[in-house]
Structure formats: structure tokens, C-alpha cells
Design a protein around this motif. Structure first.
Motif, PDB file in Angstrom:
ATOM      1  N   ILE A 182      48.743  48.896  35.037  1.00  0.00           N
ATOM      2  CA  ILE A 182      48.142  48.191  36.165  1.00  0.00           C
ATOM      3  C   ILE A 182      47.327  47.043  35.587  1.00  0.00           C
ATOM      4  O   ILE A 182      46.299  47.264  34.942  1.00  0.00           O
ATOM      5  N   GLU A 183      47.833  45.816  35.776  1.00  0.00           N
ATOM      6  CA  GLU A 183      47.196  44.633  35.170  1.00  0.00           C
ATOM      7  C   GLU A 183      46.064  44.145  36.082  1.00  0.00           C
ATOM      8  O   GLU A 183      46.316  43.581  37.140  1.00  0.00           O
ATOM      9  N   CYS A 184      44.851  44.378  35.661  1.00  0.00           N
ATOM     10  CA  CYS A 184      43.694  43.995  36.479  1.00  0.00           C
ATOM     11  C   CYS A 184      43.157  42.641  36.038  1.00  0.00           C
ATOM     12  O   CYS A 184      43.068  42.363  34.838  1.00  0.00           O
ATOM     13  N   GLY A 185      42.790  41.821  37.003  1.00  0.00           N
ATOM     14  CA  GLY A 185      42.062  40.590  36.695  1.00  0.00           C
ATOM     15  C   GLY A 185      40.579  40.916  36.728  1.00  0.00           C
ATOM     16  O   GLY A 185      40.193  42.053  36.491  1.00  0.00           O
ATOM     17  N   PRO A 186      39.731  39.938  37.039  1.00  0.00           N
ATOM     18  CA  PRO A 186      38.297  40.235  37.139  1.00  0.00           C
ATOM     19  C   PRO A 186      38.028  41.202  38.298  1.00  0.00           C
ATOM     20  O   PRO A 186      38.566  41.035  39.381  1.00  0.00           O
ATOM     21  N   VAL A 187      37.228  42.226  38.024  1.00  0.00           N
ATOM     22  CA  VAL A 187      36.939  43.267  39.012  1.00  0.00           C
ATOM     23  C   VAL A 187      35.436  43.369  39.221  1.00  0.00           C
ATOM     24  O   VAL A 187      34.676  43.290  38.260  1.00  0.00           O
ATOM     25  N   ASN A 188      35.036  43.587  40.470  1.00  0.00           N
ATOM     26  CA  ASN A 188      33.614  43.828  40.750  1.00  0.00           C
ATOM     27  C   ASN A 188      33.248  45.260  40.411  1.00  0.00           C
ATOM     28  O   ASN A 188      33.121  46.091  41.286  1.00  0.00           O
ATOM     29  N   THR A 189      33.079  45.586  39.128  1.00  0.00           N
ATOM     30  CA  THR A 189      32.654  46.944  38.800  1.00  0.00           C
ATOM     31  C   THR A 189      31.555  46.862  37.771  1.00  0.00           C
ATOM     32  O   THR A 189      31.171  45.783  37.323  1.00  0.00           O
ATOM     33  N   ASP A 190      31.092  48.014  37.357  1.00  0.00           N
ATOM     34  CA  ASP A 190      30.063  48.063  36.321  1.00  0.00           C
ATOM     35  C   ASP A 190      30.642  47.674  34.976  1.00  0.00           C
ATOM     36  O   ASP A 190      29.932  47.649  33.990  1.00  0.00           O
ATOM     37  N   PHE A 191      31.949  47.414  34.936  1.00  0.00           N
ATOM     38  CA  PHE A 191      32.548  47.026  33.654  1.00  0.00           C
ATOM     39  C   PHE A 191      31.767  45.841  33.100  1.00  0.00           C
ATOM     40  O   PHE A 191      31.476  45.772  31.916  1.00  0.00           O
ATOM     41  N   MET A 192      31.385  44.927  33.992  1.00  0.00           N
ATOM     42  CA  MET A 192      30.639  43.757  33.554  1.00  0.00           C
ATOM     43  C   MET A 192      29.227  44.118  33.103  1.00  0.00           C
ATOM     44  O   MET A 192      28.686  43.508  32.206  1.00  0.00           O
ATOM     45  N   LEU A 193      28.639  45.105  33.759  1.00  0.00           N
ATOM     46  CA  LEU A 193      27.286  45.502  33.371  1.00  0.00           C
ATOM     47  C   LEU A 193      27.312  46.272  32.055  1.00  0.00           C
ATOM     48  O   LEU A 193      26.426  46.144  31.225  1.00  0.00           O
ATOM     49  N   ASN A 194      28.358  47.094  31.898  1.00  0.00           N
ATOM     50  CA  ASN A 194      28.449  47.919  30.690  1.00  0.00           C
ATOM     51  C   ASN A 194      29.015  47.137  29.508  1.00  0.00           C
ATOM     52  O   ASN A 194      29.012  47.603  28.382  1.00  0.00           O
ATOM     53  N   LEU A 195      29.551  45.968  29.828  1.00  0.00           N
ATOM     54  CA  LEU A 195      30.202  45.144  28.819  1.00  0.00           C
ATOM     55  C   LEU A 195      29.219  44.783  27.713  1.00  0.00           C
ATOM     56  O   LEU A 195      28.089  44.390  27.984  1.00  0.00           O
ATOM     57  N   ASN A 229      34.036  33.924  42.726  1.00  0.00           N
ATOM     58  CA  ASN A 229      35.136  33.476  43.586  1.00  0.00           C
ATOM     59  C   ASN A 229      36.361  34.360  43.554  1.00  0.00           C
ATOM     60  O   ASN A 229      37.060  34.489  44.546  1.00  0.00           O
ATOM     61  N   ALA A 230      36.644  34.938  42.396  1.00  0.00           N
ATOM     62  CA  ALA A 230      37.966  35.554  42.231  1.00  0.00           C
ATOM     63  C   ALA A 230      37.949  37.050  42.007  1.00  0.00           C
ATOM     64  O   ALA A 230      38.993  37.691  42.021  1.00  0.00           O
ATOM     65  N   ALA A 231      36.775  37.636  41.771  1.00  0.00           N
ATOM     66  CA  ALA A 231      36.758  39.061  41.427  1.00  0.00           C
ATOM     67  C   ALA A 231      37.240  39.899  42.613  1.00  0.00           C
ATOM     68  O   ALA A 231      36.884  39.650  43.751  1.00  0.00           O
ATOM     69  N   GLN A 232      38.055  40.905  42.294  1.00  0.00           N
ATOM     70  CA  GLN A 232      38.556  41.796  43.341  1.00  0.00           C
ATOM     71  C   GLN A 232      37.653  43.017  43.472  1.00  0.00           C
ATOM     72  O   GLN A 232      37.031  43.436  42.498  1.00  0.00           O
ATOM     73  N   ASP A 233      37.615  43.591  44.664  1.00  0.00           N
ATOM     74  CA  ASP A 233      36.854  44.817  44.835  1.00  0.00           C
ATOM     75  C   ASP A 233      37.629  46.000  44.290  1.00  0.00           C
ATOM     76  O   ASP A 233      38.852  46.034  44.348  1.00  0.00           O
ATOM     77  N   THR A 234      36.854  46.960  43.779  1.00  0.00           N
ATOM     78  CA  THR A 234      37.474  48.158  43.203  1.00  0.00           C
ATOM     79  C   THR A 234      38.456  48.795  44.178  1.00  0.00           C
ATOM     80  O   THR A 234      39.545  49.221  43.789  1.00  0.00           O
ATOM     81  N   GLU A 235      38.070  48.857  45.458  1.00  0.00           N
ATOM     82  CA  GLU A 235      38.926  49.511  46.445  1.00  0.00           C
ATOM     83  C   GLU A 235      40.311  48.868  46.512  1.00  0.00           C
ATOM     84  O   GLU A 235      41.323  49.561  46.625  1.00  0.00           O
ATOM     85  N   ASP A 236      40.366  47.534  46.425  1.00  0.00           N
ATOM     86  CA  ASP A 236      41.659  46.841  46.491  1.00  0.00           C
ATOM     87  C   ASP A 236      42.512  47.184  45.276  1.00  0.00           C
ATOM     88  O   ASP A 236      43.739  47.281  45.357  1.00  0.00           O
ATOM     89  N   ILE A 237      41.845  47.335  44.148  1.00  0.00           N
ATOM     90  CA  ILE A 237      42.572  47.643  42.920  1.00  0.00           C
ATOM     91  C   ILE A 237      43.087  49.080  42.953  1.00  0.00           C
ATOM     92  O   ILE A 237      44.222  49.372  42.576  1.00  0.00           O
ATOM     93  N   VAL A 238      42.244  49.975  43.462  1.00  0.00           N
ATOM     94  CA  VAL A 238      42.641  51.378  43.558  1.00  0.00           C
ATOM     95  C   VAL A 238      43.875  51.535  44.447  1.00  0.00           C
ATOM     96  O   VAL A 238      44.745  52.370  44.180  1.00  0.00           O
TER      97      VAL A 238
END
Length: 294
Positions: A182-195, A229-238
Motif C-alpha cells: 500500500i503506497e502511502c503519500g503524506p499522511v496526517n498521523t503521528d508518523f510526523m510527530l514520531n519522525l 495541502n496534500a496530506a491524506q487522513d488516516t481513515e481514507d488510507i485505511v
């Protein structure tokens, strides 16, 4: 009712957490979900999501993908004695100029993203093969399909995942086992916070040349804009994971945006690679581009 047994790694937040809850909430109760986390002290959020409804459909296990013994012990705690759907989702990010990265941190990224996935697969493949069925889903990234400046180590780990999955997919078709990335682009998750990100002002940057530093500052601004502008919500990715899981004939590659990103397309249609490098440069560092063309 016979249910599908699902094991998911990296469930402390983001995609893993939402997917675990999504599958465990299936109204038909088709899925028994084992949500695994590296440390159980992070399980509060998962437990908050667990209602009476999930009591029998969701279990939480400790599993550190970098520790073979931990993987085996989680595997042995799956009551059904089998895993039908394995979701390799545990991953970490790393952002900053390559020269200032600590070698231990670089190894950690490879350890989790690449070796963690390899070891997880080693543990669960033999049983899937002997039963001649199973579906493996791996969290990929557009950073595994094309390079991103200041993400060299992360992209290297995700490029490696592409090679791993593609190679396995060729073999596993002979065992009736499907592999999906599952190829994810930018996602609105804690991935950015934990990065793990080198912050501007970090003393590690003192040794860096000023040109790289100014490009890094601009890159961080670019990231900020992209995420707004482009980050997707986790729900859409799920939803994409759920589609892949429910599909009778799952694809090998899914793009969470629904289409192949233009830069991925550019990379494959212009094999000499220069078009892609120019285009990505233009996107991230537009001011410089005129100077480079002269």
C-alpha cells in the motif's frame, strides 16, 4: 463462523491503530485481529478504542519487529495457531542532511523498516506456505518509489521494501499467497510527530555547509505546505487497506491517492532519470531552478 485471523505490526498509532480497530469492528465479525506494539505502555489508545463489541475480535500483543524472539513469542500467542492476513506496518522515518546523521540512528531505521519486515515475514511464511493460503500487506511509501532529498536513509529503506515484496510476490503466487504494497503519500498521523528529524538550530548542523543548510530550511518549508495541502487522513488510507483485504484478487500495488503520482510516472517513462531529478528539484526548490538552468 470461521474468521480471518489478522496480525498487524506497528499499532501504537496511525494506520496500524485505525486498521486494527476498523477490522475488529466488522459488523459480521469476520476478523480476529491481533494488534501488536513494540511496547505495551503505548496500548492506552488501542484500549480506548476497544468497546464491549471488540472484546472477542481484538487482542493486543507485545511484539518488537527488531527482536526475533519477540516475534516468535507473539506468533505463538495467536490462539488460532495461524495468521491468514499479515500486515507489516511498523516503520520509522528519518529526515535531515545525510552528513549529520548518527550511524546508530541510520541503522535503527534499517533495522525497523527493512530487517523488521524481513524477520516478521520469516516467522509467518512457513505456515502460510504449508496451508497454501494467505495475504501479506506491507505499508509502502511513495518514498520507496522515488527519492526525496533529506530523506536518503528512509527512502533507501523503503526502496528495499519494494524489492523485497516484488521478489516474494513472484514466488508466492505458486503458494496461492498474495502480496500487496500500500503506497502511502503524506499522511496526517503521528508518523510526523514520531519522525526523527534534524531540527534547525540543532548543534549537529553546525558542521554543515551554508548552502545545504539553506536548502534544508527550504525543504522543511516545502514539507509544511505539502502537509497542509496534500496530506491524506488516516481513515481514507485505511479504506484502501480494507479494499485490498476484502478483494478476492488483490493487486500487488495500491496507491492511496487512487492514481499513480505524476512523479512516479515520470520516473518510469523517462528511464534516464534526469527528467525526474529536474522535476522534483523544481517542485521543492523552485527559486533555485532558474540558476541551475543557466
Amino acid at each position: 463462523g470461521q474468521w480471518f485471523v489478522v496480525l498487524i505490526t506497528g499499532c501504537s498509532s496511525g494506520i496500524g491503530l485505525s486498521l486494527a480497530v476498523g477490522l475488529a469492528s466488522d459488523p459480521e465479525k469476520n476478523y480476529k485481529v491481533y494488534a501488536t506494539l513494540k511496547t505495551l505502555n503505548k496500548k492506552q489508545r488501542l484500549l480506548k478504542s476497544v468497546t464491549e463489541f471488540h472484546r472477542d475480535t481484538l487482542d493486543i500483543l507485545q511484539m518488537d519487529v527488531t527482536d526475533r524472539a519477540s516475534i516468535m513469542s507473539a506468533r505463538d500467542r495467536v490462539q488460532e495457531g495461524r495468521v491468514d492476513i499479515l500486515v507489516c506496518n511498523a516503520g520509522v522515518g528519518l529526515m535531515g542532511p545525510l552528513e549529520v546523521q548518527d550511524s546508530k540512528v541510520m541503522k535503527d531505521v534499517m533495522e525497523v523498516n527493512l530487517f523488521g519486515t524481513l524477520q516478521t515475514l520469516q516467522a509467518f511464511l512457513p505456515d502460510m506456505k504449508s496451508r497454501r493460503e494467505g495475504h501479506i500487506l506491507v505499508t509502502g511509501s511513495t518514498g520507496g518509489l522515488h527519492g526525496l532529498p533529506f530523506n536518503e536513509v528512509y527512502c533507501a529503506s523503503k526502496f528495499a521494501i519494494e524489492g523485497l515484496c516484488e521478489s516474494l510476490a513472484v514466488l508466492l503466487q505458486h503458494f496461492n499467497i498474495r502480496v500487496s504494497i500500500i503506497e502511502c503519500g503524506p499522511v496526517n498521523t503521528d508518523f510526523m510527530l514520531n519522525l526523527q528529524k534534524t531540527e534547525i538550530g540543532d548543534c549537529a548542523l553546525d558542521a554543515l555547509d551554508s548552502h545545504t543548510l539553506s536548502l534544508y530550511e527550504r525543504f522543511l518549508l516545502h514539507c509544511g505546505t505539502v502537509f497542509q495541502n496534500a496530506a491524506q487522513d488516516t481513515e481514507d488510507i485505511v479504506k484502501v487497506y480494507l479494499d485490498a483485504i476484502r478483494s478476492p484478487e488483490p493487486a500487488f500495488r495500491y496507491f492511496t491517492s487512487g492514481t499513480v503520482p505524476p512523479l512516479v510516472k515520470l520516473k518510469t517513462t523517462q528511464p534516464d532519470g534526469l527528467e525526474y531529478i529536474r522535476a522534483m528539484g523544481e517542485l521543492i526548490f523552485p527559486q533555485d531552478h532558474e540558476e541551475l538552468q543557466q
